[in-house]
Structure formats: structure tokens, C-alpha cells
Design a protein around this motif. Structure first.
Motif, PDB file in Angstrom:
ATOM      1  N   PRO A 267       0.788  -1.063   0.016  1.00  0.00           N
ATOM      2  CA  PRO A 267       0.127  -0.041   0.127  1.00  0.00           C
ATOM      3  C   PRO A 267       0.649   1.088   0.014  1.00  0.00           C
ATOM      4  CG  PRO A 267      -0.006  -1.035   2.182  1.00  0.00           C
ATOM      5  CD  PRO A 267       0.627  -2.011   1.226  1.00  0.00           C
ATOM      6  N   GLY A 268       0.480   2.098  -0.929  1.00  0.00           N
ATOM      7  CA  GLY A 268       1.143   3.145  -0.891  1.00  0.00           C
ATOM      8  C   GLY A 268       2.543   3.369  -1.329  1.00  0.00           C
ATOM      9  N   MET A 269       3.085   2.123  -1.896  1.00  0.00           N
ATOM     10  CA  MET A 269       4.682   2.032  -2.432  1.00  0.00           C
ATOM     11  C   MET A 269       5.407   2.887  -3.367  1.00  0.00           C
ATOM     12  SD  MET A 269       7.415   0.192  -2.052  1.00  0.00           S
ATOM     13  CE  MET A 269       8.948  -0.025  -2.817  1.00  0.00           C
ATOM     14  N   VAL A 270       4.411   3.033  -4.210  1.00  0.00           N
ATOM     15  CA  VAL A 270       5.018   4.282  -5.427  1.00  0.00           C
ATOM     16  C   VAL A 270       3.875   5.021  -6.033  1.00  0.00           C
ATOM     17  CG1 VAL A 270       6.809   4.761  -7.325  1.00  0.00           C
ATOM     18  CG2 VAL A 270       7.063   3.057  -5.635  1.00  0.00           C
ATOM     19  N   ASP A 271       3.610   6.033  -5.742  1.00  0.00           N
ATOM     20  CA  ASP A 271       2.466   6.568  -6.401  1.00  0.00           C
ATOM     21  C   ASP A 271       2.788   7.709  -7.085  1.00  0.00           C
ATOM     22  OD1 ASP A 271       0.231   4.751  -5.489  1.00  0.00           O
ATOM     23  OD2 ASP A 271       0.683   5.751  -3.301  1.00  0.00           O
ATOM     24  N   GLY A 272       1.829   8.404  -7.727  1.00  0.00           N
ATOM     25  CA  GLY A 272       2.150   9.326  -8.537  1.00  0.00           C
ATOM     26  C   GLY A 272       1.286  10.670  -8.086  1.00  0.00           C
ATOM     27  N   LEU A 273       1.014  11.770  -9.092  1.00  0.00           N
ATOM     28  CA  LEU A 273       0.474  13.085  -8.694  1.00  0.00           C
ATOM     29  C   LEU A 273      -1.267  12.852  -8.263  1.00  0.00           C
ATOM     30  CD1 LEU A 273       1.780  15.618 -11.259  1.00  0.00           C
ATOM     31  CD2 LEU A 273       1.762  15.574  -8.817  1.00  0.00           C
ATOM     32  N   ALA A 274      -1.700  11.524  -8.951  1.00  0.00           N
ATOM     33  CA  ALA A 274      -3.155  11.475  -8.845  1.00  0.00           C
ATOM     34  C   ALA A 274      -3.290  10.810  -7.255  1.00  0.00           C
ATOM     35  CB  ALA A 274      -3.520  10.417  -9.664  1.00  0.00           C
ATOM     36  N   ALA A 275      -2.300  10.332  -6.524  1.00  0.00           N
ATOM     37  CA  ALA A 275      -2.460   9.912  -5.290  1.00  0.00           C
ATOM     38  C   ALA A 275      -2.010  10.933  -4.145  1.00  0.00           C
ATOM     39  CB  ALA A 275      -1.606   8.536  -5.131  1.00  0.00           C
ATOM     40  N   VAL A 276      -1.539  12.143  -4.550  1.00  0.00           N
ATOM     41  CA  VAL A 276      -1.257  13.042  -3.729  1.00  0.00           C
ATOM     42  C   VAL A 276      -2.588  13.290  -2.584  1.00  0.00           C
ATOM     43  CG1 VAL A 276      -0.670  15.474  -3.181  1.00  0.00           C
ATOM     44  CG2 VAL A 276       0.452  14.146  -4.926  1.00  0.00           C
ATOM     45  N   GLY A 277      -1.985  13.124  -1.275  1.00  0.00           N
ATOM     46  CA  GLY A 277      -2.912  13.493  -0.149  1.00  0.00           C
ATOM     47  C   GLY A 277      -3.957  12.332  -0.018  1.00  0.00           C
ATOM     48  N   THR A 278      -3.674  11.128  -0.645  1.00  0.00           N
ATOM     49  CA  THR A 278      -4.533   9.883  -0.274  1.00  0.00           C
ATOM     50  C   THR A 278      -3.662   8.613   0.124  1.00  0.00           C
ATOM     51  OG1 THR A 278      -4.589   9.327  -2.623  1.00  0.00           O
ATOM     52  CG2 THR A 278      -6.241  10.619  -1.792  1.00  0.00           C
ATOM     53  N   ARG A 279      -2.795   8.113  -0.577  1.00  0.00           N
ATOM     54  CA  ARG A 279      -1.984   6.832  -0.386  1.00  0.00           C
ATOM     55  C   ARG A 279      -0.601   7.216  -0.161  1.00  0.00           C
ATOM     56  NH1 ARG A 279      -3.562   2.658  -4.752  1.00  0.00           N
ATOM     57  NH2 ARG A 279      -2.268   3.814  -5.818  1.00  0.00           N
ATOM     58  N   MET A 280      -0.041   8.195  -0.031  1.00  0.00           N
ATOM     59  CA  MET A 280       1.471   8.368  -0.053  1.00  0.00           C
ATOM     60  C   MET A 280       1.932   8.542   1.477  1.00  0.00           C
ATOM     61  SD  MET A 280       2.396  11.094  -3.044  1.00  0.00           S
ATOM     62  CE  MET A 280       2.552  10.569  -4.568  1.00  0.00           C
ATOM     63  N   SER A 281       1.946   7.385   2.005  1.00  0.00           N
ATOM     64  CA  SER A 281       2.183   7.285   3.587  1.00  0.00           C
ATOM     65  C   SER A 281       3.553   6.544   3.878  1.00  0.00           C
ATOM     66  CB  SER A 281       1.129   6.728   4.333  1.00  0.00           C
ATOM     67  OG  SER A 281       0.801   5.388   3.680  1.00  0.00           O
TER      68      SER A 281
END
Length: 276
Positions: free
Chosen positions: A49-63
Motif C-alpha cells: 500500500p502506497g509503495m510508489v504513487d504519482g500526482l493522482a495519489a497526492v493526499g491519499t495513499r502516500m504514507s
């Protein structure tokens, strides 16, 4: 034999053609095998979960913080998974030429190593971008500039598909024998490594804009990774691949404008649920 009977002729295959086919099959098997193994690694890492995300995931899965060595190792696996099928013609051509020259396997291995080295060095760019994304606050997800930035990134990636650099790099990637004649003509392993690095640079010039789409939809978004892999393969190996950049470029420009106008399309494009 009677005078009226037709003469029998034994048709034998061209030895060089048979050798080329055998080499192509072996090279394809090895590179596809490496690609499949890399896909297994990438799939496992993407499940975190939240391993490597992009701009679309800012504020959601970047933990989840990602250490630089771990990310760069994952980037190498991504490169092998996505790019190795598309370089089968190049590696097979090099192996055929090397065998005719009486060279061993080492120069061809050097060619692949040089190619992979070029792509590995580029991994620093998405790493820096990822660290920048993770430093953004959760409020950025509700801002107006974030979807505009994402839309701009997609539009730039699309417009690049129409540019001269894209065309020149794609032409080189589609002409492996011509490339080898210019960059690796009997120079041994060291020359092969250099040729691999140069070919990697051309491949980066051809593919960087489409790879940057992953910075928007997610660096390890498996659906997009598979789609881009098929695009790269078709561009370089399909006889009608010349037309593909313009089709893909148009689609990306339209998507970029649409996201800038209607921001809710951004998470939908990335396949994210409303709740992240």
C-alpha cells in the motif's frame, strides 16, 4: 530416370537464415524470461500500500517512505519488465553479428548491460519527483494547481510524440543493424557496452515522455505499465509502428486538457477510488 520424369531437387534452407532464426528464438526466450521474472518482482512490490504513487495519489495513499536504494532497485526491475521485449531485435542482431565474427557471448551481455545502465541512471529523476510528491500536504489534493500540473504533464508528453527528437530516436530504435554498424563494428566487449549505453540513450529519448505519464497516474500502476509496455513494443517492432506516436500523442493531449478542465478525471484516469 525416365526421360519424361521431372528432375528432383532438394531444397535446403539458407544456413545463415537458419542461424538467424535460432539466435532470434534463443535471444527472445532469454529476454522475455527476464521480463517475466521482473514483472513478478514489480507486481509484488506494487501490492504494498502506497509503495510508489504519482500526482493522482497526492493526499491519499502516500504514507510509506521508500528508501532510495529500494526504489532504484525497483526501477531497474521496471526497466527490465517494460523494455526488454522491445530490444529483442537489437540484441538478436548483435548476437548474429557477434557469432559471425567468432565472438563469444560476453560482448552481447555487455550490450544489454550498457543499455540497462543507461536506464538505471535515469531512475534518479522519478526518485526525486517521488520525494517531492511525498512532501506535499494533504491539502494539495484539493487545490486547483495539482490537476492543472497533471494535465500539463500529460499534454507535454503527448506533444513530444510529434517532435523531431521522438522521430529521430524512434528511427534509431527501429533500425538495429544500422545502429550496430555505426556504434559497434568489431570493437569487442568494451565497444558493446558503449553501444548499449548509446542505444539506451536513444531509447530514453524515445520513451521518456510516455514514462513520465507514470509520474501522474502512479509509478507502479500496473495497468498503465502494461499499456505502455505494449506501446513501446509496437512502436519499435511493429511495421506500422511509425503511426502509433501520433495516435498516442493525440490521446494524451486530449486527456491532459480534459483533466485540467475537469479535475475529478485525474483519479479516474489513475484507477483510484474516491477514498484513495
Amino acid at each position: 530416370m525416365s526421360r519424361g520424369a521431372p528432375a528432383r531437387t532438394e531444397v535446403r534452407g539458407d544456413p545463415l537464415a537458419l542461424l538467424s532464426r535460432r539466435v532470434l528464438v534463443v535471444v527472445a526466450a532469454w529476454l522475455v524470461g527476464c521480463s517475466v521474472a521482473a514483472w513478478l518482482v514489480v507486481t509484488r512490490e506494487a501490492a504494498a500500500p502506497g509503495m510508489v504513487d504519482g500526482l493522482a495519489a497526492v493526499g491519499t495513499r502516500m504514507s510509506m517512505p521508500v528508501a532510495a536504494p529500494v526504489f532504484l532497485a525497483t526501477w531497474v526491475a521496471m526497466t527490465v519488465a517494460m523494455m526488454f521485449p522491445a530490444v529483442i531485435p537489437l540484441v538478436a542482431a548483435h548476437r548474429i553479428v557477434a557469432r559471425r565474427r567468432g565472438d563469444g557471448l560476453l560482448p552481447t551481455v555487455g550490450l544489454v548491460a550498457g543499455y540497462l545502465l543507461a536506464w538505471s541512471l535515469v531512475g534518479v529523476v522519478p526518485l526525486v519527483a517521488l520525494l517531492g510528491f511525498r512532501s506535499l500536504s494533504g491539502d494539495a489534493a484539493e487545490s486547483s494547481w495539482l490537476p492543472r500540473l497533471a494535465g500539463l504533464a500529460l499534454a507535454v508528453a503527448g506533444l513530444y510524440q510529434f517532435g523531431r527528437w521522438k522521430t529521430a530516436c524512434l528511427r534509431t530504435c527501429r533500425s538495429p543493424m544500422a545502429f550496430l554498424a555505426r556504434h559497434d563494428f568489431g570493437g569487442g566487449t568494451r565497444s558493446a557496452v558503449r553501444a548499449g549505453i548509446v542505444q539506451g540513450a536513444y531509447c530514453i529519448g524515445c520513451c521518456w515522455a510516455l514514462m513520465s505519464v507514470l509520474l501522474v497516474v502512479g509509478l507502479m500502476n500496473l495497468v498503465w505499465m502494461v499499456a505502455l509496455t505494449l506501446v513501446f513494443l509496437a512502436e519499435k517492432c511493429w511495421r506500422h509502428g511509425w503511426a502509433l506516436p501520433r495516435v498516442v500523442g493525440t490521446a494524451l493531449v486530449v486527456a491532459g486538457v480534459a483533466i485540467a478542465v475537469h479535475p475529478p478525471l485525474l483519479p479516474a484516469l489513475a484507477g483510484l477510488s474516491a477514498g484513495g
